[in-house]
Structure formats: structure tokens, C-alpha cells
Design a protein around this motif. Structure first.
Motif, mmCIF file in Angstrom:
data_model
loop_
_atom_site.group_PDB
_atom_site.id
_atom_site.type_symbol
_atom_site.label_atom_id
_atom_site.label_comp_id
_atom_site.label_asym_id
_atom_site.label_seq_id
_atom_site.Cartn_x
_atom_site.Cartn_y
_atom_site.Cartn_z
ATOM 1 N N THR A 122 0.850 -1.187 -0.098
ATOM 2 C CA THR A 122 0.003 0.031 -0.030
ATOM 3 C C THR A 122 0.912 1.277 -0.010
ATOM 4 O O THR A 122 2.005 1.353 0.547
ATOM 5 N N ASP A 123 0.321 2.481 -0.510
ATOM 6 C CA ASP A 123 0.837 3.651 -0.245
ATOM 7 C C ASP A 123 0.623 4.504 0.721
ATOM 8 O O ASP A 123 -0.839 4.608 0.758
ATOM 9 N N VAL A 124 1.231 5.085 1.390
ATOM 10 C CA VAL A 124 1.267 5.554 2.861
ATOM 11 C C VAL A 124 1.672 7.042 2.619
ATOM 12 O O VAL A 124 2.762 7.223 2.457
ATOM 13 N N GLU A 125 0.912 8.042 2.968
ATOM 14 C CA GLU A 125 1.326 9.399 3.093
ATOM 15 C C GLU A 125 1.533 9.778 4.304
ATOM 16 O O GLU A 125 0.821 9.675 5.484
ATOM 17 N N VAL A 126 2.919 10.269 4.685
ATOM 18 C CA VAL A 126 3.198 10.763 6.005
ATOM 19 C C VAL A 126 3.329 12.310 5.816
ATOM 20 O O VAL A 126 4.332 12.672 5.156
ATOM 21 N N LYS A 127 2.556 13.051 6.595
ATOM 22 C CA LYS A 127 2.776 14.363 6.736
ATOM 23 C C LYS A 127 3.424 15.059 7.966
ATOM 24 O O LYS A 127 4.017 15.942 8.054
ATOM 25 N N ASP A 128 3.378 14.325 9.077
ATOM 26 C CA ASP A 128 3.957 14.619 10.326
ATOM 27 C C ASP A 128 4.710 13.500 11.040
ATOM 28 O O ASP A 128 4.285 12.296 11.170
ATOM 29 N N ALA A 129 6.009 13.734 11.292
ATOM 30 C CA ALA A 129 6.818 12.632 12.104
ATOM 31 C C ALA A 129 7.134 13.326 13.672
ATOM 32 O O ALA A 129 8.157 12.645 13.988
ATOM 33 N N GLU B 207 -6.431 1.010 22.121
ATOM 34 C CA GLU B 207 -6.540 2.424 22.776
ATOM 35 C C GLU B 207 -5.171 2.658 23.515
ATOM 36 O O GLU B 207 -5.257 3.969 23.448
ATOM 37 N N GLY B 208 -4.385 2.037 23.853
ATOM 38 C CA GLY B 208 -3.015 2.457 24.644
ATOM 39 C C GLY B 208 -2.376 3.344 23.529
ATOM 40 O O GLY B 208 -1.396 4.486 23.843
ATOM 41 N N ILE B 209 -2.372 2.947 22.096
ATOM 42 C CA ILE B 209 -1.473 3.585 21.338
ATOM 43 C C ILE B 209 -2.263 4.862 21.064
ATOM 44 O O ILE B 209 -1.498 5.923 20.642
ATOM 45 N N LEU B 210 -3.573 4.824 20.697
ATOM 46 C CA LEU B 210 -4.227 6.017 20.430
ATOM 47 C C LEU B 210 -3.995 7.328 21.583
ATOM 48 O O LEU B 210 -4.154 8.389 21.288
ATOM 49 N N SER B 211 -4.019 6.825 22.906
ATOM 50 C CA SER B 211 -3.861 7.716 23.996
ATOM 51 C C SER B 211 -2.612 8.252 23.719
ATOM 52 O O SER B 211 -2.406 9.499 24.480
ATOM 53 N N LEU B 212 -1.502 7.922 22.936
ATOM 54 C CA LEU B 212 -0.404 8.709 22.856
ATOM 55 C C LEU B 212 -0.220 9.714 21.740
ATOM 56 O O LEU B 212 0.837 10.380 21.639
ATOM 57 N N LYS B 213 -1.466 9.713 20.950
ATOM 58 C CA LYS B 213 -1.737 10.688 20.090
ATOM 59 C C LYS B 213 -0.561 10.685 18.767
ATOM 60 O O LYS B 213 0.028 11.635 18.487
ATOM 61 N N THR C 135 1.571 10.436 15.511
ATOM 62 C CA THR C 135 1.522 11.171 14.233
ATOM 63 C C THR C 135 1.550 10.272 12.916
ATOM 64 O O THR C 135 1.333 10.173 11.649
ATOM 65 N N VAL C 136 2.392 9.230 13.307
ATOM 66 C CA VAL C 136 2.885 8.160 12.308
ATOM 67 C C VAL C 136 3.175 6.829 13.280
ATOM 68 O O VAL C 136 3.831 6.680 14.221
ATOM 69 N N LEU C 137 2.621 5.595 12.571
ATOM 70 C CA LEU C 137 2.964 4.363 13.259
ATOM 71 C C LEU C 137 3.880 3.549 12.120
ATOM 72 O O LEU C 137 3.495 3.614 10.932
ATOM 73 N N ILE C 138 4.905 2.881 12.677
ATOM 74 C CA ILE C 138 5.827 2.128 11.850
ATOM 75 C C ILE C 138 6.405 1.108 12.439
ATOM 76 O O ILE C 138 6.709 0.935 13.523
ATOM 77 N N GLY C 139 6.431 -0.302 11.777
ATOM 78 C CA GLY C 139 6.857 -1.491 11.987
ATOM 79 C C GLY C 139 6.664 -2.773 10.891
ATOM 80 O O GLY C 139 6.545 -2.174 10.065
ATOM 81 N N THR C 140 7.069 -3.743 11.466
ATOM 82 C CA THR C 140 7.045 -4.715 10.519
ATOM 83 C C THR C 140 5.767 -5.560 10.284
ATOM 84 O O THR C 140 4.817 -5.015 11.099
ATOM 85 N N GLU C 141 5.712 -6.442 9.502
ATOM 86 C CA GLU C 141 4.297 -7.056 9.386
ATOM 87 C C GLU C 141 3.819 -7.856 10.534
ATOM 88 O O GLU C 141 3.050 -8.540 10.748
ATOM 89 N N LYS D 51 -5.708 2.199 11.464
ATOM 90 C CA LYS D 51 -5.933 2.730 10.223
ATOM 91 C C LYS D 51 -7.241 3.665 10.199
ATOM 92 O O LYS D 51 -7.370 4.593 9.659
ATOM 93 N N GLY D 52 -8.206 2.864 10.757
ATOM 94 C CA GLY D 52 -9.534 3.650 10.621
ATOM 95 C C GLY D 52 -9.606 4.825 11.593
ATOM 96 O O GLY D 52 -10.457 5.573 11.253
ATOM 97 N N ALA D 53 -8.622 5.096 12.535
ATOM 98 C CA ALA D 53 -8.453 6.547 13.224
ATOM 99 C C ALA D 53 -7.779 7.268 12.370
ATOM 100 O O ALA D 53 -7.572 8.511 12.920
ATOM 101 N N GLY D 54 -7.366 7.202 11.101
ATOM 102 C CA GLY D 54 -6.647 8.151 10.534
ATOM 103 C C GLY D 54 -5.192 8.056 10.452
ATOM 104 O O GLY D 54 -4.747 9.104 10.080
ATOM 105 N N ILE D 55 -4.567 7.213 11.282
ATOM 106 C CA ILE D 55 -3.132 7.376 11.576
ATOM 107 C C ILE D 55 -2.325 6.762 10.506
ATOM 108 O O ILE D 55 -2.537 5.485 9.996
ATOM 109 N N PRO D 56 -1.463 7.370 9.726
ATOM 110 C CA PRO D 56 -0.536 6.694 8.808
ATOM 111 C C PRO D 56 0.137 5.514 9.411
ATOM 112 O O PRO D 56 1.015 5.542 10.490
ATOM 113 N N ILE D 57 0.230 4.371 9.022
ATOM 114 C CA ILE D 57 0.936 3.298 9.289
ATOM 115 C C ILE D 57 1.624 2.596 8.103
ATOM 116 O O ILE D 57 1.440 2.190 7.156
#
Length: 325
Positions: free
Chosen positions: A59-66, A117-123, A125-131, A143-149
Motif C-alpha cells: 500500500t502507498d502511505v502518505e506521512v505528513k507529520d513525524a 486504545e493505549g496507542i491512540l492515547s499517545l496521539k 502522528t505516524v506508526l511504523i513497524g514490520t508485518e 488505520k480507521g483512526a486515520g493514523i498513517p501506518i
């Protein structure tokens, strides 16, 4: 080489227990300071954003804020820290906790069993990791919360994937030049280590995944990061040769069939079973050539299978260990 040779390299990050040795890894497997510590002193500005990157899931992911990064896997956290972005990391998973930069960061759980929930509480701007980050429903919720992954390769396909993995992390977080620089340095170290492999008489090495607290004892095989590291270091993966795909529980029969000359483990895993003496009490281990001669090689967890900035350094140690038979 002498059959009972004992080798101790890199101030305790690698331990080879020779015949009759009771050498054990340090109580805490402290990562080397080379890549992550040295690079973390520099905090580059994210001048490469916004950017659209192709994740390893296609997938193509746009990251605007890191400005608020959450690495969802420990191997990616190490790369992020090595790129000098420690001050932008607002949370890490448990597999990153061996890294000095991670110890004061909020924890988001273990990479394979995250909670949205725990991740979202940290607000973030981008999530990154392996599969390996998951479970999948949680990733979809994030992803549904709108955070670029951004998903990057784990490196299980081989050490040659590592430079590209590092470059992708750098590009996704707005520091492409730093990513390219770190990737080039890591590639040079990997190539230098592979060049030290000599001879055609390959050591037969079994990787054992050990977690004494949960009584998880597994023999690694094809398709694992350990298999890729063993192959790159010029040895034969005993589990793969015995037909193991991925991981399977250690049994006396499986260990006898694998018949390794040497056994490779992660430092924290070895510690969790009580060191070399505890390892030899697991089914079939003491009956293998490696067990009889106490030929155990131990490296820091992320250094060994993180497929990150220390991969070349780990390979160099493995080449030395596997050729000292």
C-alpha cells in the motif's frame, strides 16, 4: 580449531561456552552503543515531509507529520533511534526495552499483541513497524483512526534486505539522507563480515528460541531471521536441514535429528533458562554434539535477529564463532 574452544567477544554480547565452561551471558543483555547511541546524539529535522512511501504490504502511505512516532516493533525502534529520532518517539513495544533509549518511553505492549486504545492515547502522528505488528484487527482499527501506518520488511528474507529496510524507515520519517547514510554503513559492515567466510566445511548450527518464564522452547528453521543470519555467516541451519519450517517445540527426537555442532541463542533467552547448565537440561540438548561439548553461542536479542543497524556487527561475531571449531 580446538574442539573445546571458548570465545568471549564484544564485552559480553557474544558468549561461546567451550568444553567444561560455565560461562553465562550478563544479567542484562545491553545493546552495543555503536549505531543507535552514537547516532541518537544528532536530531535531524524532518525536511522530507510530506512523503508518500510504498509499505511492504503493497500500500502507498502518505506521512505528513513525524513529530510523534510510535515504532510498533523493537527492530524498527532501534532503526528510529539510530536515525537520531529518539526525542520524537512517544511509545515503544516491549521488544524494544533492551535499548537504552527506550527504557523511559511509555510501553504499548508486545508487538504481536498490541491494543489500539493505549496507542491512540499517545496521539501518534505516524506508526511504523514490520508485518509482525498486530494482531490484524488492531492494525485495522488504528488505520480507521486515520493514523498513517508504514510497514517495513522484517528481514527474514535475508540480510541483503536490511539496507532497504533502513532506507524505507528514514524516508517514511522525513530523514531520507540519514536513512541512506545509515543503510550504506550497515551494508558495508554486512559485506565485510560475509567476506570473512572461508572454507566449504560448514558448521551445523541450531537456533533455539528460549523463554523460560513462559516455558517456550523452540527449534528454529526455514523462513526465520535466525536462519538468514546463520546462512549469511557461512554455516548450515541444523533446523532447516532437519525439515523445520518456522519454529517447532524442542523435543529430544528433534534435537537428535538436527544434531548441531553449535547452538545459537539470544542472551535473554539463555538467561531465562538458567544459562548453559539450564539449557543442557532441555530435551535432547545434552545429547547433541553441541551439547556434549558445550558449544553455545549467545548474542543480544535485537543484535542477533533485529535485522537492523547492528546486523553486520552480529554477522562478524557469528563468522568468527562458527569458524572456530
Amino acid at each position: 580449531m580446538k574442539h573445546g574452544l571458548a570465545a568471549l567477544l564484544a564485552a559480553g554480547t557474544l558468549v561461546m561456552a567451550g568444553c567444561g565452561s560455565t560461562t553465562e551471558p550478563p544479567a542484562k543483555a545491553a545493546p552495543e552503543a555503536s549505531a543507535s547511541t552514537a547516532q541518537a546524539q544528532v536530531t535531524p529535522q524532518a525536511q522530507g515531509l510530506p512523503v508518500t512511501v510504498r509499505s511492504s504490504d503493497g500500500t502507498d502511505v502518505e506521512v505528513k507529520d513525524a513529530s510523534r512516532i510510535v515504532p510498533m516493533t523493537g527492530d524498527v525502534a532501534e532503526i528510529v533511534f539510530a536515525l537520531g529520532l529518539a526525542d520524537k518517539v512517544v511509545g515503544v513495544d516491549l521488544s524494544a526495552m533492551g535499548l537504552p533509549e527506550a527504557r523511559q518511553k511509555p510501553q504499548i505492549g508486545y508487538q504481536r499483541s498490541l491494543a489500539a486504545e493505549g496507542i491512540l492515547s499517545l496521539k501518534p502522528t505516524v506508526l511504523i513497524g514490520t508485518e509482525e505488528a498486530g494482531p490484524p484487527p488492531v492494525i485495522e482499527q488504528l488505520k480507521g483512526a486515520g493514523i498513517p501506518i508504514v510497514t517495513v520488511p522484517s528481514g527474514a528474507g535475508g540480510v541483503d534486505e536490511v539496507p532497504g529496510k533502513i532506507e524505507l524507515v528514514g524516508k517514511a520519517l522525513g530523514v531520507p539522507e540519514k536513512g541512506a547514510e545509515l543503510a550504506a554503513r550497515t551494508k558495508a559492515e554486512i559485506d565485510a563480515a560475509k567476506a570473512k567466510v572461508t572454507g566449504t566445511d560448514k558448521a551445523k548450527v541450531a537456533f533455539l528460541y528460549l523463554r523460560g518464564q513462559s516455558k517456550t522452547y523452540q527449534l528454529g528453521g526455514a523462513g526465520t531471521r535466525a536462519d538468514a543470519m546463520i546462512a549469511a555467516a557461512g554455516a548450515e541451519d541444523a533446523g532447516t536441514a532437519a525439515g523445520v519450517q518456522g519454529y517447532k517445540p524442542i523435543t529430544a527426537e528433534a534435537m537428535v535429528k538436527a544434531a548441531p555442532d553449535q547452538i545459537l541463542v539470544m542472551s535473554m533467552g539463555l538467561e531465562s533458562v538458567g544459562g548453559v547448565d539450564g539449557l543442557l537440561k532441555l530435551p535432547g540438548v545434552a545429547e547433541t554434539p553441541a551439547g556434549k561439548n558445550r558449544r553455545i553461542v549467545s548474542l543480544d536479542d535485537l543484535e542477533l535477529i533485529g535485522m537492523g543497524p547492528r546486523t553486520g556487527q552480529a554477522l562478524d561475531k557469528l563468522v568468527t564463532a562458527f569458524q572456530s571449531r
